[in-house]
Design a protein around this motif. Structure first.
Motif, PDB file in Angstrom:
ATOM      1  N   LEU A   1       0.842  -1.188   0.000  1.00 21.67           N
ATOM      2  CA  LEU A   1       0.000   0.000   0.000  1.00 21.67           C
ATOM      3  C   LEU A   1       0.884   1.247   0.000  1.00 21.67           C
ATOM      4  O   LEU A   1       1.680   1.452   0.916  1.00 21.67           O
TER       5      LEU A   1
ATOM      6  N   ALA B   1      -8.376  -3.946  -4.934  1.00 23.58           N
ATOM      7  CA  ALA B   1      -9.449  -3.752  -3.948  1.00 23.58           C
ATOM      8  C   ALA B   1     -10.472  -2.774  -4.485  1.00 23.58           C
ATOM      9  O   ALA B   1     -10.153  -1.853  -5.258  1.00 23.58           O
TER      10      ALA B   1
ATOM     11  N   TRP C   1      -6.096  -3.431   6.109  1.00 26.06           N
ATOM     12  CA  TRP C   1      -5.046  -3.594   5.081  1.00 26.06           C
ATOM     13  C   TRP C   1      -3.683  -3.184   5.661  1.00 26.06           C
ATOM     14  O   TRP C   1      -2.685  -3.882   5.498  1.00 26.06           O
TER      15      TRP C   1
ATOM     16  N   PRO D   1      -5.186  -7.800   4.567  1.00 26.77           N
ATOM     17  CA  PRO D   1      -5.611  -7.128   3.329  1.00 26.77           C
ATOM     18  C   PRO D   1      -7.019  -7.522   2.929  1.00 26.77           C
ATOM     19  O   PRO D   1      -7.451  -8.649   3.155  1.00 26.77           O
TER      20      PRO D   1
END
Length: 774
Positions: free
Chosen positions: A532, A738, A749, A754
């Motif tokens: 991320l 996502a 997440w 996640p």
């Protein structure tokens, strides 16, 4: 034939008044040649005409459709007409019973009743509401009125008072002075009304009435010219029937005007009345001088008159030029400079007039509004330039104006949006009008050698007099956007179902203020390891009836109504608050950047950069970690808002160009618009493999050359992710990684749980993709 038709259209009272005048004039002309018949026959038309005039005024004062001030005015005049009849009947009795009195005699009955009639006229004019004036305008009206009265005073002195002073009868002198003063008073009152404008009296009615009063106040001045050779004749024997006929016609004009609204007339910037008064006095001066004056006197008078005439002509010419300038300025203030159609301001006035109930009209008349928006007009500007776009707008305006009826109003609201007011049009008539407009627009327009197809969406709101103008226009707007979902040029009438689920701006306003709007976040990930690296804040509306609404159901409404500004500020403030919490709690595990969408309307708001700076300071968020997204298509309309982008970049924020590659001026945009990032549009991300190099490859090379960060949107499959990585992309977002998730889910997440990938069709992602305040 025209005169015969007008005579047939007259009422019985009006025809009788004209007949009395005709008989009176004929009999008076015969007696000018030689006395014929008994003298009483010369006097009979006076009371007959006065009685007919009283009846005409009285009937007009009882017209139910007239406003109360108008009925009161004509009611006062009916009493005045009766007093005039009594005054001149007593004069007739005095003259007939004392034949030696002559035409210049003013008996006590005449003085008393005529004075009462004149004072009543002045009172009626005084009670008449005049249009509002500034102090300067009131001074001008007073000076103009004074000029008229001064001119009338010269004539009254020359023809009446001077003659009376030459007699030994003091009662004649007194009567002449009284009638002279009263005549001046009524001339001043009439001049003031004519010069000031009016709101409650029909234009032609007041003009005819003023002419009648002027005739009544001045014709007695001719008596000294008549008396020496015709002692048996009195000028009022014919002047009073003339006044009665003219005033009866004024009452007739007012009565015929009861079916339409009485409006303030459009005035010229000056009045010819005072100039006419000056000219009349100079004519009298020339006549008197050239009859008995010596040569020097004649030359002096002729020179003075010539100089005055030249000054008057010059002044009138200047007034005319000023009037033309004012007319051009008025036209520019109420009409669109490009198409010369009425603008939004004049459209609002015309719509209010159309919705105004007519006085005395039974029921509520239908009124329709048609809103026309050109489809794909922006593509014309982008591909062929604004000059061609402007010429296309002019051609569309010409065609729409050609479809309009005599009482319709075609206006340009701005951009490529037009509107038509259809007074008296029910839904069926409005549909016929929309059919005519659609047919007129279907033929392609040839502009600068380009043949351009025209497609438009037309929304129609059906209303009635008394309805709210803003609501009617909003309904037409909703119907127009519903018509955009149809193919080609199409029109739809508004119905209540079109407002669902996101069409009610009041509900959206309450949702913003009441906390029913909330944010979701779509992760932006690293293509190398799926880590991320950022998130994009997206808005949703928790509708009380329709559940969670995606942005495409309410963002267009927010843009049209201006609610995009408070909505955008809510989104930015809430996103910064949540981002500050993540950074404080999870440190390096939190997203490195947060993307927030912003609309050009927000960027054009004064103080937007100050708002952003204050919000960042409040939550302690570094400006370098916030990315503001603007779409490529909307960036073309930024204009002066580019300066705001420069200020935001100076604060440390980064600017991202969303939907990159879908516009037609990409390279120019990258040169003119200060950006730090481009987001490849999903249409290129999901393009099927072919033998040619993908557009995505060209975009990443361009971004690298310009040192711009590149993000790929709309990644839905592992194959797409792998191809983008091989082309050089390092970050991406899409349903392969996502869907947009809540703040709590994104927290999972970050903490190692996640959100499972949820592949979805393109139509689902398109709904989520523009969940934005832009």
């Amino acid at each position: 034939m025209g005169a015969l038709r007008r005579l047939r259209a007259m009422s019985g009272l009006m025809r009788a008044s004209c007949l009395v005048l005709a008989v009176c004039a004929a009999w008076f002309a015969v007696n000018l040649v030689t006395p014929v018949g008994p003298p009483v026959l010369l006097w009979l038309p006076t009371p007959a005409g006065a009685l007919l005039l009283t009846a005409a005024f009285r009937r007009t004062s009882r017209a139910a459709a007239l406003p109360a001030p108008t009925r009161r005015f004509w009611g006062h005049l009916s009493l005045s007409a009766l007093l005039v009849g009594v005054a001149h009947t007593t004069q007739a009795v005095d003259v007939l019973t004392h034949p030696g009195l002559g035409g210049v005699y003013n008996g006590p009955g005449l003085l008393i009743f005529d004075s009462g009639a004149i004072l009543l006229i002045v009172y009626a004019l005084y009670r008449l509401p005049l249009s509002s004036r500034s102090a300067g305008e009131r001074l001008r009206v007073t000076l103009d009125g004074g000029t008229v009265v001064a001119g009338a005073a010269v004539f009254i002195w020359h023809f009446q008072t001077r003659v009376a002073l030459g007699t030994d009868d003091r009662s004649q002198v007194l009567g002449s002075l009284i009638l002279g003063v009263l005549a001046l008073v009524v001339v001043l009152a009439v001049a003031k009304v004519m010069l000031s404008g009016y709101e409650f009296i029909d234009k032609s009615a007041l003009q005819w009435l003023a002419f009648a009063i002027f005739v009544g106040a001045t014709t007695s001045l001719l008596q000294p010219l008549l008396s020496p050779g015709h002692p048996h004749l009195v000028v009022t024997q014919v002047s009073i029937p003339v006044v009665c006929c003219l005033a009866s016609w004024a009452a007739e004009r007012q009565r015929l005007a009861t079916g339409r609204a009485v409006a303030v007339r459009r005035r010229r910037p000056f009045s010819l009345v005072p100039y006419a008064a000056v000219a009349a006095v100079y004519v009298l001066l020339i006549l008197e001088t050239f009859i008995g004056g010596h040569t020097d006197q004649k030359m002096m008078v002729l020179g003075a008159v010539t100089l005055t005439a030249l000054v008057m002509v010059r002044q009138v010419a200047a007034f005319v030029d000023n009037g033309r300038l004012v007319a051009r300025l008025d036209h520019g203030a109420t009409h669109d400079a490009l198409t010369h159609l009425p603008n939004r301001s004049l459209f609002g006035q015309r719509l209010q007039q159309a919705l105004q109930p007519a006085p005395g009209a039974p029921g509520r008349r239908p009124v329709s509004v048609a809103l026309i928006d050109l489809n794909d007009f922006k593509e014309v500007n982008d591909t062929l330039g604004h000059e061609v776009g402007d010429l296309l707008l002019v051609e569309v305006a010409r065609r729409l104006a050609g479809c309009a009826g005599a009482h319709d109003t075609v206006a340009r609201l701005g951009g490529d949006e037009f509107v038509v007011v259809l007074p008296g049009a029910d839904p069926a008539a409005a549909s016929l009008a929309a059919d005519r407009m659609a047919a007129a627009l279907r033929t392609p327009a040839v502009v600068n050698g380009h043949e351009l197809p025209i497609s438009a969406s037309i929304g129609i709101a059906d209303g009635r007099t008394g309805d709210d103008a803003s609501l009617l226009l909003r309904h037409a707007d909703i119907a127009m956007y519903a018509a955009k979902k149809l193919t080609g040029t199409a029109f739809l009438h508004y119905d209540s179902t079109m407002s669902e689920p996101g069409g009610d701006h009041s509900q959206l306003r309450e949702a913003i203020a009441g906390g029913r709007c909330f944010l979701v976040y779509q992760p932006i990930v690293s293509l190398d390891d799926g880590r991320l690296v950022g998130a994009e804040a997206l808005v949703r509306w928790d509708h009380p009836e329709h559940g969670i609404l995606p942005p495409d159901t309410f963002i267009p409404l927010a843009e049209r109504t201006g609610l995009i500004v408070p909505l955008g500020r809510f989104v930015f403030g809430e996103a910064c608050r949540q981002f500050a919490q993540w950074c404080a709690r999870y440190g390096d595990a939190a997203p490195a950047v947060l993307n927030v969408n912003v609309s050009p309307r927000e960027l054009r708001e004064a103080g937007y950069a100050d708002f952003v700076a204050a919000t960042l300071a409040t939550h302690g968020v570094p400006a370098s970690r916030i990315v503001l997204e603007i779409t490529e298509s909307l960036a073309l309309d930024l204009g002066p808002a580019v300066a705001t982008l420069d200020r935001l970049r100076a604060l440390g924020l980064r600017i991202s160009l969303d939907d990159f590659g879908t516009g037609s001026s990409t390279l120019r945009l990258l040169h003119d618009c200060p950006v730090d990032e481009v987001k490849l549009d999903r249409s290129f991300t999901q393009a099927p493999a072919s033998g040619r190099a993908p557009v995505a490859a060209a975009v990443i090379q361009l971004a690298q050359s310009l040192r711009l960060h590149a993000v790929a949107e709309g990644v839905e499959t592992p194959e797409q992710a792998a191809q983008l990585r091989s082309l050089g992309y390092r970050t991406a977002q899409g349903y392969h990684f996502a869907r947009p998730v809540t703040a709590a889910q994104l927290t999972e997440w970050m903490t190692g749980s996640p959100v499972a990938a949820q592949p979805s069709g393109p139509s689902d992602e398109r709904t989520d993709q523009r969940a934005t305040s832009a």
